[in-house]
Motif scaffolding. Structure first.
Motif, PDB file in Angstrom:
ATOM      1  N   GLU A  23      45.410  39.022  29.688  1.00  0.00           N
ATOM      2  CA  GLU A  23      44.853  40.129  30.472  1.00  0.00           C
ATOM      3  C   GLU A  23      45.454  40.094  31.872  1.00  0.00           C
ATOM      4  O   GLU A  23      44.855  39.560  32.802  1.00  0.00           O
ATOM      5  CB  GLU A  23      43.331  40.023  30.545  1.00  0.00           C
ATOM      6  N   PRO A  24      46.634  40.677  32.057  1.00  0.00           N
ATOM      7  CA  PRO A  24      47.343  40.577  33.339  1.00  0.00           C
ATOM      8  C   PRO A  24      46.616  41.223  34.524  1.00  0.00           C
ATOM      9  O   PRO A  24      46.927  40.917  35.676  1.00  0.00           O
ATOM     10  CB  PRO A  24      48.670  41.283  33.087  1.00  0.00           C
ATOM     11  N   ASP A  25      45.640  42.087  34.251  1.00  0.00           N
ATOM     12  CA  ASP A  25      44.888  42.743  35.330  1.00  0.00           C
ATOM     13  C   ASP A  25      43.539  42.084  35.594  1.00  0.00           C
ATOM     14  O   ASP A  25      42.693  42.654  36.282  1.00  0.00           O
ATOM     15  CB  ASP A  25      44.664  44.229  34.995  1.00  0.00           C
ATOM     16  N   LEU A  62      48.226  35.453  43.614  1.00  0.00           N
ATOM     17  CA  LEU A  62      47.241  36.042  44.527  1.00  0.00           C
ATOM     18  C   LEU A  62      47.718  37.384  45.072  1.00  0.00           C
ATOM     19  O   LEU A  62      46.923  38.317  45.217  1.00  0.00           O
ATOM     20  CB  LEU A  62      46.916  35.070  45.660  1.00  0.00           C
ATOM     21  N   ASN A  63      48.997  37.509  45.354  1.00  0.00           N
ATOM     22  CA  ASN A  63      49.519  38.801  45.802  1.00  0.00           C
ATOM     23  C   ASN A  63      49.481  39.830  44.682  1.00  0.00           C
ATOM     24  O   ASN A  63      49.244  41.015  44.929  1.00  0.00           O
ATOM     25  CB  ASN A  63      50.912  38.648  46.402  1.00  0.00           C
ATOM     26  N   ARG A  64      49.680  39.377  43.450  1.00  0.00           N
ATOM     27  CA  ARG A  64      49.518  40.270  42.296  1.00  0.00           C
ATOM     28  C   ARG A  64      48.071  40.757  42.207  1.00  0.00           C
ATOM     29  O   ARG A  64      47.804  41.941  42.004  1.00  0.00           O
ATOM     30  CB  ARG A  64      49.919  39.522  41.015  1.00  0.00           C
ATOM     31  N   ALA A  65      47.116  39.845  42.407  1.00  0.00           N
ATOM     32  CA  ALA A  65      45.697  40.203  42.380  1.00  0.00           C
ATOM     33  C   ALA A  65      45.348  41.138  43.531  1.00  0.00           C
ATOM     34  O   ALA A  65      44.546  42.062  43.366  1.00  0.00           O
ATOM     35  CB  ALA A  65      44.839  38.941  42.445  1.00  0.00           C
ATOM     36  N   LEU A  66      45.954  40.914  44.678  1.00  0.00           N
ATOM     37  CA  LEU A  66      45.679  41.745  45.854  1.00  0.00           C
ATOM     38  C   LEU A  66      46.088  43.193  45.616  1.00  0.00           C
ATOM     39  O   LEU A  66      45.386  44.123  46.036  1.00  0.00           O
ATOM     40  CB  LEU A  66      46.416  41.177  47.072  1.00  0.00           C
ATOM     41  N   ILE A  67      47.189  43.401  44.921  1.00  0.00           N
ATOM     42  CA  ILE A  67      47.631  44.759  44.583  1.00  0.00           C
ATOM     43  C   ILE A  67      46.599  45.427  43.680  1.00  0.00           C
ATOM     44  O   ILE A  67      46.286  46.609  43.844  1.00  0.00           O
ATOM     45  CB  ILE A  67      49.026  44.728  43.913  1.00  0.00           C
ATOM     46  N   HIS A  72      38.842  42.312  47.029  1.00  0.00           N
ATOM     47  CA  HIS A  72      38.282  41.198  46.262  1.00  0.00           C
ATOM     48  C   HIS A  72      38.190  39.989  47.183  1.00  0.00           C
ATOM     49  O   HIS A  72      39.201  39.460  47.643  1.00  0.00           O
ATOM     50  CB  HIS A  72      39.175  40.905  45.059  1.00  0.00           C
ATOM     51  N   GLN A  73      36.964  39.563  47.478  1.00  0.00           N
ATOM     52  CA  GLN A  73      36.793  38.499  48.458  1.00  0.00           C
ATOM     53  C   GLN A  73      37.458  37.195  48.042  1.00  0.00           C
ATOM     54  O   GLN A  73      38.084  36.531  48.865  1.00  0.00           O
ATOM     55  CB  GLN A  73      35.319  38.246  48.761  1.00  0.00           C
ATOM     56  N   MET A  74      37.331  36.811  46.790  1.00  0.00           N
ATOM     57  CA  MET A  74      37.921  35.542  46.365  1.00  0.00           C
ATOM     58  C   MET A  74      39.439  35.571  46.519  1.00  0.00           C
ATOM     59  O   MET A  74      40.050  34.562  46.873  1.00  0.00           O
ATOM     60  CB  MET A  74      37.518  35.234  44.915  1.00  0.00           C
ATOM     61  N   VAL A  75      40.044  36.709  46.266  1.00  0.00           N
ATOM     62  CA  VAL A  75      41.497  36.830  46.441  1.00  0.00           C
ATOM     63  C   VAL A  75      41.849  36.620  47.912  1.00  0.00           C
ATOM     64  O   VAL A  75      42.755  35.850  48.243  1.00  0.00           O
ATOM     65  CB  VAL A  75      42.008  38.188  45.930  1.00  0.00           C
ATOM     66  N   ARG A  76      41.132  37.289  48.804  1.00  0.00           N
ATOM     67  CA  ARG A  76      41.400  37.145  50.247  1.00  0.00           C
ATOM     68  C   ARG A  76      41.121  35.716  50.713  1.00  0.00           C
ATOM     69  O   ARG A  76      41.888  35.158  51.509  1.00  0.00           O
ATOM     70  CB  ARG A  76      40.542  38.136  51.045  1.00  0.00           C
TER      71      ARG A  76
END
Length: 181
Positions: A23-25, A62-67, A72-76
Motif C-alpha cells: 500500500e504505497p499511499d 517521509l518526503n513521500r508521505a509528506l506529498i 500529518h503530524q507524525m510525518v512532520r
C-alpha cells in the motif's frame, strides 16, 4: 524479559517495508517506517545493506508521505527528528514548528521537540517548551528533565539543576555531571 532489540527491530522494519510496498499511499506506515530508519541510524541498529543508508531512506519515505498528507503530524514530527539527526537545524525547526501547530496537544511530539530544540542550541526555547508542557499538566517523561537540568547547569545554577537532575538520574547518560551539581 527484554522487549525489543535487534530481532524485534528487524521484524518491525521488514513488516513496515512490506506494508508500504503493498500500500504505497499508507501514510501512517510511511511515517512509522521513517521513524524506524531514524532509530536504526541513531542506535546503529541493523544497518541497511542495500539501498539508501538509514537516514537517507528515512528522508525519502517521509518526503513521500509528506506529498500524500502535508498535515500529518507524525510525518512532520519524524521529519523534524530526521533533520535534527542530519544536522540541518533550519529544516528541523521548520518541521518541528509545523508538527506542533498541527496538534499542540500531542505530548510526545511536544516533549521530543522540546528536547531537540534545547539540544540543538536553542536552550531558552527548549526550556520554554518544557514549561509549556508542564503547565498543560502533562506527565513529564523522566528523560525530558534533562532540558532544565542542563539549562541551569550550563548557567552555573547548580541547585536548580539538581532539582531536575534528580528526576532523571537513573536514565541519565551524565550521572557524574549531575552528582557534581
Amino acid at each position: 524479559q527484554r522487549v525489543g532489540g535487534e530481532g524485534a527491530h528487524l521484524a518491525a522494519r521488514n513488516c513496515l517495508e512490506a506494508a508500504v510496498e503493498r500500500e504505497p499511499d499508507y501514510v501512517d506506515g510511511l511515517a512509522w517506517l521513517g521513524q524506524m530508519y531514524i532509530e536504526e541510524y541513531w542506535a546503529d541498529l541493523n544497518p541497511r545493506s542495500e539501498g539508501l543508508p538509514s537516514l537517507a531512506a528515512a528522508l525519502a519515505v517521509l518526503n513521500r508521505a509528506l506529498i500524500l498528507d502535508p498535515n500529518h503530524q507524525m510525518v512532520r514530527h519524524a521529519l523534524a527528528y530526521a533533520y535534527y539527526m542530519k544536522g540541518n537545524l533550519g529544516e528541523f525547526r521548520l518541521q518541528a514548528k509545523k508538527a506542533l501547530s498541527i496538534n499542540p496537544n500531542n505530548n510526545q511530539t511536544f516533549a521530543e521537540v522540546a528536547w531537540m530544540t534545547a539540544y540543538s542550541g536553542e536552550w531558552d526555547r527548549g526550556l520554554e517548551l518544557f514549561f509549556q508542557l508542564e503547565d498543560k499538566g502533562a506527565t513529564i517523561p523522566a528523560w525530558l528533565n534533562g532540558v532544565p537540568f542542563l539549562y541551569y547547569y550550563r548557567l552555573g545554577e547548580y541547585s536548580r539543576a539538581l532539582d531536575y537532575g534528580r528526576n532523571f538520574l537513573e536514565l541519565s547518560r551524565w550521572p557524574y555531571s549531575i552528582r557534581l551539581a
